[in-house]
Design an enzyme around this catalytic site. Structure first.
Site, short mmCIF file in Angstrom:
data_model
loop_
_atom_site.label_atom_id
_atom_site.label_comp_id
_atom_site.label_asym_id
_atom_site.label_seq_id
_atom_site.Cartn_x
_atom_site.Cartn_y
_atom_site.Cartn_z
CB SER A 189 -3.31 -12.85 99.05
OG SER A 189 -3.14 -11.69 99.79
CE1 TYR B 229 -4.50 -16.32 103.60
CE2 TYR B 229 -3.38 -14.21 103.38
CZ TYR B 229 -4.38 -15.09 103.00
OH TYR B 229 -5.24 -14.73 101.99
CE LYS C 24 -4.58 -17.62 100.13
NZ LYS C 24 -5.60 -18.56 99.67
P1 NAD Z 1 -13.89 -16.85 104.01
O1 NAD Z 1 -13.30 -17.37 105.26
O2 NAD Z 1 -15.12 -16.01 104.09
O3 NAD Z 1 -14.19 -18.05 103.01
C1 NAD Z 1 -13.40 -19.21 102.96
C2 NAD Z 1 -14.35 -20.40 103.01
O4 NAD Z 1 -13.57 -21.60 102.94
C3 NAD Z 1 -15.17 -20.48 104.30
O5 NAD Z 1 -16.53 -20.64 103.97
C4 NAD Z 1 -14.61 -21.69 105.05
O6 NAD Z 1 -15.61 -22.35 105.79
C5 NAD Z 1 -14.09 -22.53 103.90
N1 NAD Z 1 -12.98 -23.43 104.21
C6 NAD Z 1 -11.79 -23.15 104.81
N2 NAD Z 1 -11.03 -24.26 104.86
C7 NAD Z 1 -11.74 -25.25 104.27
C8 NAD Z 1 -11.48 -26.62 104.02
N3 NAD Z 1 -10.35 -27.21 104.37
N4 NAD Z 1 -12.44 -27.35 103.39
C9 NAD Z 1 -13.62 -26.79 103.03
N5 NAD Z 1 -13.91 -25.50 103.25
C10 NAD Z 1 -12.98 -24.74 103.86
O7 NAD Z 1 -12.73 -16.07 103.23
P2 NAD Z 1 -12.80 -15.13 101.95
O8 NAD Z 1 -12.51 -13.75 102.36
O9 NAD Z 1 -14.01 -15.42 101.15
O10 NAD Z 1 -11.52 -15.65 101.18
C11 NAD Z 1 -11.58 -16.62 100.15
C12 NAD Z 1 -10.18 -16.91 99.65
O11 NAD Z 1 -9.58 -15.71 99.19
C13 NAD Z 1 -9.25 -17.46 100.73
O12 NAD Z 1 -8.42 -18.45 100.15
C14 NAD Z 1 -8.43 -16.26 101.15
O13 NAD Z 1 -7.17 -16.62 101.63
C15 NAD Z 1 -8.33 -15.50 99.83
N6 NAD Z 1 -8.08 -14.05 100.01
C16 NAD Z 1 -8.93 -13.32 100.79
C17 NAD Z 1 -8.68 -11.96 100.99
C18 NAD Z 1 -9.57 -11.12 101.89
O14 NAD Z 1 -9.14 -10.05 102.31
N7 NAD Z 1 -10.81 -11.54 102.18
C19 NAD Z 1 -7.59 -11.34 100.36
C20 NAD Z 1 -6.77 -12.11 99.55
C21 NAD Z 1 -7.03 -13.47 99.37
N1 UFG Z 2 -6.28 -0.57 109.79
C1 UFG Z 2 -6.52 0.32 110.82
N2 UFG Z 2 -7.34 -0.06 111.84
C2 UFG Z 2 -7.95 -1.27 111.87
C3 UFG Z 2 -7.70 -2.19 110.81
C4 UFG Z 2 -6.86 -1.80 109.80
O1 UFG Z 2 -5.97 1.43 110.84
O2 UFG Z 2 -8.69 -1.57 112.83
C5 UFG Z 2 -5.41 -0.15 108.68
C6 UFG Z 2 -4.18 -1.02 108.50
O3 UFG Z 2 -3.13 -0.56 109.30
C7 UFG Z 2 -3.93 -0.89 107.00
C8 UFG Z 2 -5.33 -0.73 106.41
O4 UFG Z 2 -6.15 -0.30 107.49
O5 UFG Z 2 -3.21 0.28 106.72
C9 UFG Z 2 -5.90 -2.02 105.84
O6 UFG Z 2 -5.80 -3.05 106.81
P1 UFG Z 2 -6.61 -4.43 106.68
O7 UFG Z 2 -6.36 -5.21 107.92
O8 UFG Z 2 -8.03 -4.16 106.32
O9 UFG Z 2 -5.97 -5.12 105.40
P2 UFG Z 2 -4.46 -5.53 105.09
O10 UFG Z 2 -4.04 -4.76 103.89
O11 UFG Z 2 -3.60 -5.48 106.29
O12 UFG Z 2 -4.62 -7.08 104.71
C10 UFG Z 2 -5.66 -7.57 103.83
C11 UFG Z 2 -6.00 -9.01 104.21
C12 UFG Z 2 -4.83 -9.91 103.89
C13 UFG Z 2 -4.45 -9.74 102.45
C14 UFG Z 2 -4.13 -8.30 102.15
C15 UFG Z 2 -3.81 -8.08 100.69
O13 UFG Z 2 -6.30 -9.11 105.59
O14 UFG Z 2 -5.22 -11.25 104.09
O15 UFG Z 2 -5.25 -7.48 102.50
O16 UFG Z 2 -4.83 -8.57 99.89
F1 UFG Z 2 -3.35 -10.50 102.20
#
Ligand code: NAD
Ligand code: UFG
Length: 331
Positions: free
Chosen positions: A124, A148, A152
């Site tokens: 991330s 979290y 990572k």
């Molecule tokens: P998500 O929660 O939709 O998907 C994660 C999946 O992993 C889920 O289906 C959950 O059931 C499964 N899971 C969690 N722990 C498990 C375990 N121990 N064994 C088996 N399954 C398990 O999340 P996502 O948004 O698709 O994110 C996928 C990956 O990308 C995650 O590792 C997350 O940290 C990373 N990531 C997400 C974002 C974001 O903003 N969505 C940003 C940066 C990184």
């Molecule tokens: N924001 C609002 N109102 C809301 C939600 C968010 O104003 O209700 C603003 C936040 O302050 C920020 C922007 O929208 O400025 C984006 O916020 P998000 O919560 O959508 O995303 P973040 O950048 O805070 O974090 C996300 C994921 C993290 C990941 C990160 C970088 O939640 O897990 O992007 O990939 F690590």
């Protein structure tokens, strides 16, 4: 290739499974459904018109993972499974460290035992901390202020050390920026638990009338309009980035930013959403949210150079596809 996709029933994983199937790969999903539903697996098959193999297992369960490696000739692993809520990770850090780190180690061990040398890991942009934008892969990482983010950074380190010790191991550490949007079919997309923390799912709930108005967290940042700037990336572009990473794996550990390189402020996103969908998104300005940074966007040139991948979809299509999914979604 036979690809083991952990977390394949989740948001990014499900879109990546579709992209892998489209490219002719076979997919085995391992997911404990802690943050997803088994229907998503059916929808992946509907969209791709191909079968996938699904195991409802916990990736921290070494015996269950071993049996998958024993029964299939796995050619590569994409490891999405993980807990991802930043705020929750502060309240229950042990769950986050255990789930996110142990799952990585269990998989790495199975790869070692069965001589599987292709690994793609979901990292991330949060590992950059409050660095100077645009974030470049060569930057020193700053502390992330939440467990979290630490999981990572630690998983990246573990996989990097494994690659140093094993001259045949190749791993892509993919640092995602802010994934949004959904498959254009409207069948799969992001389904957050309860009230969304992230901006786009909150906006779609406001547009749907499920939430009254968007709370904009701060308008006094040093950005174009004072609101926070992020690099939103369409989940379909992100999914294609995983296929590109798998196709272009090189020996060793290699970090790639997966972002567009474009920053968009909160208010710019609201405007784009209204324009794309002809709906209104009422909002109010509140205090800054603790832990937020002003700006976060990628230098996306390394992925372009080495993976021959760039994000193609613009903010309007991200807003359109996010709304299309939300409108169709039955709670
Ligand atoms: P998500 O929660 O939709 O998907 C994660 C999946 O992993 C889920 O289906 C959950 O059931 C499964 N899971 C969690 N722990 C498990 C375990 N121990 N064994 C088996 N399954 C398990 O999340 P996502 O948004 O698709 O994110 C996928 C990956 O990308 C995650 O590792 C997350 O940290 C990373 N990531 C997400 C974002 C974001 O903003 N969505 C940003 C940066 C990184
Ligand atoms: N924001 C609002 N109102 C809301 C939600 C968010 O104003 O209700 C603003 C936040 O302050 C920020 C922007 O929208 O400025 C984006 O916020 P998000 O919560 O959508 O995303 P973040 O950048 O805070 O974090 C996300 C994921 C993290 C990941 C990160 C970088 O939640 O897990 O992007 O990939 F690590």
């Amino acid at each position: 290739m036979n690809i083991l996709v952990t977390g394949g029933a989740g948001y990014i994983g499900s879109h990546t499974c579709v992209a892998l199937l489209k490219q002719g790969h076979s997919v085995i999903i391992a997911d404990n459904l802690s943050n997803s539903k088994s229907e998503t697996v059916m929808k992946i098959m509907d969209i791709a018109n191909k079968e996938v193999t699904f195991y409802e297992i916990d990736v921290t369960d070494a015996e269950a993972i071993d049996s998958i490696f024993r029964n299939y000739k796995i050619d590569g692993v994409i490891h999405f499974a993980g807990l991802k809520a930043v705020g929750e990770s502060v309240d229950i850090p042990l769950n986050y460290y255990y789930n996110n780190i142990v799952s990585t180690m269990v998989l790495a061990k199975a790869c070692q035992k069965y001589n599987v040398n292709r690994f793609v890991f979901s990292s991330s942009a949060t590992v950059y901390g409050d660095n100077k934008v645009p974030f470049v892969e060569t930057m020193d990482l700053l502390p992330t202020t939440n467990p979290y983010g630490e999981t990572k950074a630690m998983s990246e380190r573990i996989l990097t050390d494994i690659a140093k010790a094993n001259p045949e191991f190749s791993v892509a550490l993919l640092r995602y920026f802010n994934p949004v949007g959904a498959h254009e079919s409207g069948l799969i997309g992001e389904v957050p638990n309860g009230i969304p923390n992230n901006l786009m799912p909150y906006v779609t709930k406001v547009a749907k009338g499920k939430l009254e108005k968007l709370r904009v967290f701060g308008n006094d940042y040093p950005t174009i309009d004072g609101t926070g700037v992020r690099d939103y990336i369409h989940v379909l572009d992100l999914a294609e980035g995983h296929v590109a990473a798998l196709d272009n794996l090189k020996i060793g550990a290699h970090v790639y930013n997966l972002g567009t390189g474009q920053g968009t402020s909160v208010l710019e996103l609201v405007k784009a959403f209204e324009e794309a969908n002809g709906t209104e998104v009422p909002y109010e300005i509140l205090e800054r949210r603790p832990g937020d940074i002003a700006s976060c966007y990628a230098d996306a040139s390394k992925a372009k150079r080495e993976l021959c991948w760039t994000a193609k979809r613009d903010i309007i299509s991200m807003c359109r596809d996010a709304w299309h999914f939300e409108k169709n979604y039955k709670e």
